[in-house]
Scaffold this motif. Structure first.
Motif, PDB file in Angstrom:
ATOM      1  N   VAL A 303      34.158  -3.068  54.294  1.00 41.53           N
ATOM      2  CA  VAL A 303      34.740  -2.932  53.290  1.00 41.53           C
ATOM      3  C   VAL A 303      34.646  -1.190  53.015  1.00 41.53           C
ATOM      4  O   VAL A 303      33.446  -0.623  53.015  1.00 41.53           O
ATOM      5  CB  VAL A 303      34.196  -3.541  51.553  1.00 41.53           C
ATOM      6  N   LEU A 304      35.910  -0.820  53.447  1.00 40.58           N
ATOM      7  CA  LEU A 304      35.673   1.166  53.338  1.00 40.58           C
ATOM      8  C   LEU A 304      35.759   1.423  51.647  1.00 40.58           C
ATOM      9  O   LEU A 304      35.477   2.436  51.767  1.00 40.58           O
ATOM     10  CB  LEU A 304      36.662   1.673  54.429  1.00 40.58           C
ATOM     11  N   THR A 305      37.192   0.757  51.440  1.00 41.67           N
ATOM     12  CA  THR A 305      37.429   1.390  49.655  1.00 41.67           C
ATOM     13  C   THR A 305      36.852   0.013  48.845  1.00 41.67           C
ATOM     14  O   THR A 305      37.848  -1.126  48.861  1.00 41.67           O
ATOM     15  CB  THR A 305      38.534   1.454  49.843  1.00 41.67           C
ATOM     16  N   GLU A 306      36.492   0.379  47.438  1.00 42.17           N
ATOM     17  CA  GLU A 306      36.266  -0.817  46.686  1.00 42.17           C
ATOM     18  C   GLU A 306      36.891  -0.056  45.288  1.00 42.17           C
ATOM     19  O   GLU A 306      36.914   1.341  44.863  1.00 42.17           O
ATOM     20  CB  GLU A 306      34.823  -1.266  46.249  1.00 42.17           C
ATOM     21  N   ARG A 308      36.207  -1.070  41.492  1.00 42.15           N
ATOM     22  CA  ARG A 308      34.877  -1.864  40.361  1.00 42.15           C
ATOM     23  C   ARG A 308      35.507  -1.706  39.419  1.00 42.15           C
ATOM     24  O   ARG A 308      35.811  -0.438  38.754  1.00 42.15           O
ATOM     25  CB  ARG A 308      33.804  -2.445  40.979  1.00 42.15           C
ATOM     26  N   SER A 309      34.797  -2.909  38.437  1.00 49.42           N
ATOM     27  CA  SER A 309      35.166  -2.093  36.797  1.00 49.42           C
ATOM     28  C   SER A 309      33.730  -1.049  36.335  1.00 49.42           C
ATOM     29  O   SER A 309      32.626  -2.094  36.832  1.00 49.42           O
ATOM     30  CB  SER A 309      34.631  -3.265  35.395  1.00 49.42           C
ATOM     31  N   THR A 310      33.213  -0.749  35.691  1.00 51.68           N
ATOM     32  CA  THR A 310      32.451   0.073  34.530  1.00 51.68           C
ATOM     33  C   THR A 310      32.596   0.364  33.072  1.00 51.68           C
ATOM     34  O   THR A 310      33.074   0.274  33.063  1.00 51.68           O
ATOM     35  CB  THR A 310      32.731   1.466  36.050  1.00 51.68           C
ATOM     36  N   GLY A 311      31.035  -0.022  32.679  1.00 47.57           N
ATOM     37  CA  GLY A 311      31.085   0.174  30.980  1.00 47.57           C
ATOM     38  C   GLY A 311      31.886  -1.409  30.594  1.00 47.57           C
ATOM     39  O   GLY A 311      31.970  -1.087  29.756  1.00 47.57           O
ATOM     40  N   SER A 312      32.196  -1.550  30.950  1.00 43.54           N
ATOM     41  CA  SER A 312      33.796  -3.267  30.411  1.00 43.54           C
ATOM     42  C   SER A 312      34.258  -3.647  31.296  1.00 43.54           C
ATOM     43  O   SER A 312      33.747  -3.604  32.420  1.00 43.54           O
ATOM     44  CB  SER A 312      34.937  -1.859  29.930  1.00 43.54           C
ATOM     45  N   ALA A 313      34.073  -5.010  31.213  1.00 44.74           N
ATOM     46  CA  ALA A 313      34.298  -6.342  31.506  1.00 44.74           C
ATOM     47  C   ALA A 313      35.207  -6.485  32.123  1.00 44.74           C
ATOM     48  O   ALA A 313      36.626  -5.410  31.027  1.00 44.74           O
ATOM     49  CB  ALA A 313      33.684  -7.404  30.634  1.00 44.74           C
ATOM     50  N   GLN A 314      36.260  -6.996  32.052  1.00 42.70           N
ATOM     51  CA  GLN A 314      37.696  -7.106  32.469  1.00 42.70           C
ATOM     52  C   GLN A 314      38.341  -7.897  31.097  1.00 42.70           C
ATOM     53  O   GLN A 314      37.757  -8.436  30.259  1.00 42.70           O
ATOM     54  CB  GLN A 314      38.139  -8.532  33.343  1.00 42.70           C
ATOM     55  N   GLY A 337      36.960   2.361  34.971  1.00 45.18           N
ATOM     56  CA  GLY A 337      36.782   2.027  36.055  1.00 45.18           C
ATOM     57  C   GLY A 337      35.729   2.580  37.128  1.00 45.18           C
ATOM     58  O   GLY A 337      36.007   3.924  36.822  1.00 45.18           O
ATOM     59  N   GLU A 338      35.923   2.001  38.776  1.00 46.10           N
ATOM     60  CA  GLU A 338      36.009   3.607  39.473  1.00 46.10           C
ATOM     61  C   GLU A 338      36.473   2.807  41.151  1.00 46.10           C
ATOM     62  O   GLU A 338      36.980   1.496  41.397  1.00 46.10           O
ATOM     63  CB  GLU A 338      34.472   3.796  39.190  1.00 46.10           C
ATOM     64  N   LYS A 339      36.901   3.734  41.793  1.00 48.40           N
ATOM     65  CA  LYS A 339      37.573   4.097  43.022  1.00 48.40           C
ATOM     66  C   LYS A 339      36.564   4.603  44.234  1.00 48.40           C
ATOM     67  O   LYS A 339      35.903   5.435  43.969  1.00 48.40           O
ATOM     68  CB  LYS A 339      39.395   3.913  42.857  1.00 48.40           C
ATOM     69  N   VAL A 340      35.957   3.707  44.949  1.00 54.41           N
ATOM     70  CA  VAL A 340      35.481   4.231  46.021  1.00 54.41           C
ATOM     71  C   VAL A 340      35.711   4.009  47.482  1.00 54.41           C
ATOM     72  O   VAL A 340      35.877   3.139  47.758  1.00 54.41           O
ATOM     73  CB  VAL A 340      33.745   3.194  45.994  1.00 54.41           C
ATOM     74  N   VAL A 341      35.527   5.706  47.571  1.00 52.21           N
ATOM     75  CA  VAL A 341      35.862   4.954  49.090  1.00 52.21           C
ATOM     76  C   VAL A 341      34.228   6.446  49.940  1.00 52.21           C
ATOM     77  O   VAL A 341      34.668   7.486  49.530  1.00 52.21           O
ATOM     78  CB  VAL A 341      37.376   6.431  49.011  1.00 52.21           C
ATOM     79  N   ALA A 342      34.127   5.529  50.917  1.00 52.44           N
ATOM     80  CA  ALA A 342      33.869   6.032  51.768  1.00 52.44           C
ATOM     81  C   ALA A 342      31.761   6.358  51.183  1.00 52.44           C
ATOM     82  O   ALA A 342      31.655   7.436  51.105  1.00 52.44           O
ATOM     83  CB  ALA A 342      33.924   6.782  52.564  1.00 52.44           C
ATOM     84  N   GLY A 343      32.100   5.717  49.699  1.00 50.00           N
ATOM     85  CA  GLY A 343      30.571   5.751  49.573  1.00 50.00           C
ATOM     86  C   GLY A 343      30.521   6.884  48.196  1.00 50.00           C
ATOM     87  O   GLY A 343      29.974   7.011  47.726  1.00 50.00           O
ATOM     88  N   VAL A 344      32.157   7.250  48.242  1.00 51.88           N
ATOM     89  CA  VAL A 344      32.587   8.893  47.133  1.00 51.88           C
ATOM     90  C   VAL A 344      33.552   7.812  46.035  1.00 51.88           C
ATOM     91  O   VAL A 344      34.280   6.919  46.256  1.00 51.88           O
ATOM     92  CB  VAL A 344      32.664   9.956  47.673  1.00 51.88           C
TER      93      VAL A 344
END
Length: 484
Positions: A303-306, A308-314, A337-344
């Motif tokens: 996976v290159l991009t993720e 995901r939720s943070t601090g709150s459920a769906q 949530g957050e968007k993770v690109v190449a680990g950032v």
């Protein structure tokens, strides 16, 4: 402990077939009452009510009513079986058995009580034409056996006993495989998964009393003596429960993802789409936010991009079908949530997503065909001014084959107690959906053969609500040449 009832249910189906062999049906009939016990009546299409007896024919438009202790079993002309429990009202709303997948219909209503069903040939020829409608949800099949019953509080319990079914209402759809259950509270709240099986009781036999002919009371009347109590059953200590390990997560590498979200730093909303092609890695990492699992989906290792939720459920989720199905669609939303690109990682808010398996190019509708789609589910939209509800919609898609096509989408949203119907135009490139309306960002895809379903996320301005974002899912109702 490992459950074995799907095999027991299959055995029951074979026993029923052996005890009640194929019968000759009257011309034009839907089926025949092959078992009757207790108080059972039929409301004919002409409004006349009569006692239903074993062997009587039943027709489309007629209703069966069982009383307290009444039970009935109906065999339909396509070989399907329906077993009705006490205090049940069951209507054969629209039944057609012409051995033609386009003409066949098995549309019935369960208005109260409970039932079990084993589907026949109509459900196998065209599963879209087999529906059981209740006061709060509609049950479609992807297999051949299920139970459904109303609970004392008015909610509805549904359990799959063979293969799979799909339970839908205005709040969304949930796909169930064998052994799984849902509870439907009302018609607007999405079905909820539960470990409690559907309430389909089997009545206990009525207790008989014995009149002792030479025993009388003080006034000379016969004494009524109850039968002796049954012998006590021996106490059996059950064996210790077998603790099974949870199944390993299954990795799918052919899923596409569409995500609409807001950047809290700028308050700007955007919609992005990722497809498993052209060196773009699969993005199943969107499911790393708990508690949603969609039947043990997991992300691939590349996976290159993720997302995901943070601090709150769906906040909410929904599905059409099972993850392994070609036309599977899942959707949901988070608060943060957050968007993770190449680990950032970058923080995002009000994230909405759709996930599914895009229709292969060779299975997309031919150029010049038009598809009509109805609303099948979606998320409550979010905006700078608060949250609102997506209450309906429709889509008309004009396919271009190898060239680019287009579609018109109408979305009905509710904000501040008022409904707003707004339209947007989208482009179709193969199975991909992109935006072509100024100020609107949209992304998504079609799934299933001939693009039978569609999923999209969007960000667009709505009167009195500002820029809003959400997810919408559609189900195809017709495909053909556009009207001249």
């Amino acid at each position: 402990m490992k459950q074995t009832f799907p095999f027991q249910r299959a055995a029951l189906a074979m026993v029923v077939a052996a005890v009640f062999p194929a019968q000759a049906f009257a011309a034009g009939s839907a089926g025949v009452a092959q078992f009757i016990a207790g108080d059972v009546n039929v409301l004919r299409a002409n409004g006349k009510t009569e006692t239903l007896a074993k062997g009587k024919a039943l027709e489309s438009g007629e209703s069966i009513l069982t009383g307290n202790g009444g039970r009935a079993q109906v065999r339909f002309t396509d070989g399907g079986l329906v077993s009705l429990q006490p205090n049940t009202e069951f209507k054969i709303a629209n039944y057609v058995d012409e051995a033609d997948p386009k003409q066949d219909r098995f549309l019935v209503d369960l208005l109260r009580g409970s039932m079990r069903a084993i589907t026949g040939l109509i459900g196998k020829r065209n599963r879209e034409n087999y529906k059981v409608t209740t006061t709060t949800a509609t049950i479609g099949i992807r297999g051949s056996g299920f139970s459904v019953g109303y609970n004392p509080d008015g909610s509805l319990g549904i359990t799959t006993e063979l293969d799979a079914i799909e339970v839908c209402n205005a709040g969304g759809c949930v796909g169930l495989t064998a052994g799984e259950s849902v509870r439907v509270i009302n018609s607007s709240q999405a079905p909820e998964r539960t470990n409690v099986r559907a309430n389909v009781p089997t009545p206990a036999p009525a207790q008989e009393v014995v009149v002792a002919g030479n025993q009388t009371t003080t006034d000379g009347k016969p004494s009524v003596v109850p039968p002796p109590p049954p012998p006590e059953k021996p106490v059996v200590t059950p064996p210790p429960a077998v603790v099974e390990k949870p199944p390993a997560k299954q990795i799918y590498t052919d899923l596409a993802v569409g995500v609409a979200f807001t950047d809290p730093a700028t308050s700007n909303a955007a919609a992005e789409s990722y497809h498993p092609d052209a060196n773009i890695a699969v993005l199943a990492g969107i499911l790393s936010g708990k508690p949603v699992d969609f039947s043990s989906l997991d992300k691939a290792s590349n996976v290159l991009t993720e997302f995901r939720s943070t601090g709150s459920a769906q906040v909410e989720t929904g599905t059409l079908g099972a993850p392994a199905d070609a036309d599977f669609i899942g959707w949901g939303s988070w608060v943060t949530g957050e968007k993770v690109v190449a680990g950032v990682a970058t923080a995002i808010e009000s994230a909405h997503f759709v996930m599914g398996r895009p229709t292969p190019t060779a299975q997309m509708p031919a150029s010049g065909l038009q598809g009509i789609y109805e609303f099948a589910g979606g998320t409550a939209y979010s905006s700078m001014h608060g949250a609102g509800q997506l209450v309906g919609g429709a889509m008309t898609a004009n396919f271009g084959g190898a060239s680019q096509g287009y579609a018109n989408v109408d979305l009905t949203t509710r904000f501040g107690g008022t409904d707003y119907t707004t339209s947007l135009s989208i482009d179709i490139n193969g199975s991909k959906i992109t935006s072509s309306t100024a100020g609107v960002s949209a992304a998504g895809f079609f799934t299933g053969s001939n693009a039978s379903r569609a999923a999209m996320v969007y960000s667009k301005p709505i009167d009195n609500a500002g820029q809003v974002s959400g997810a919408a899912v559609f189900r195809q109702t017709s495909l053909g040449s556009p009207p001249s």
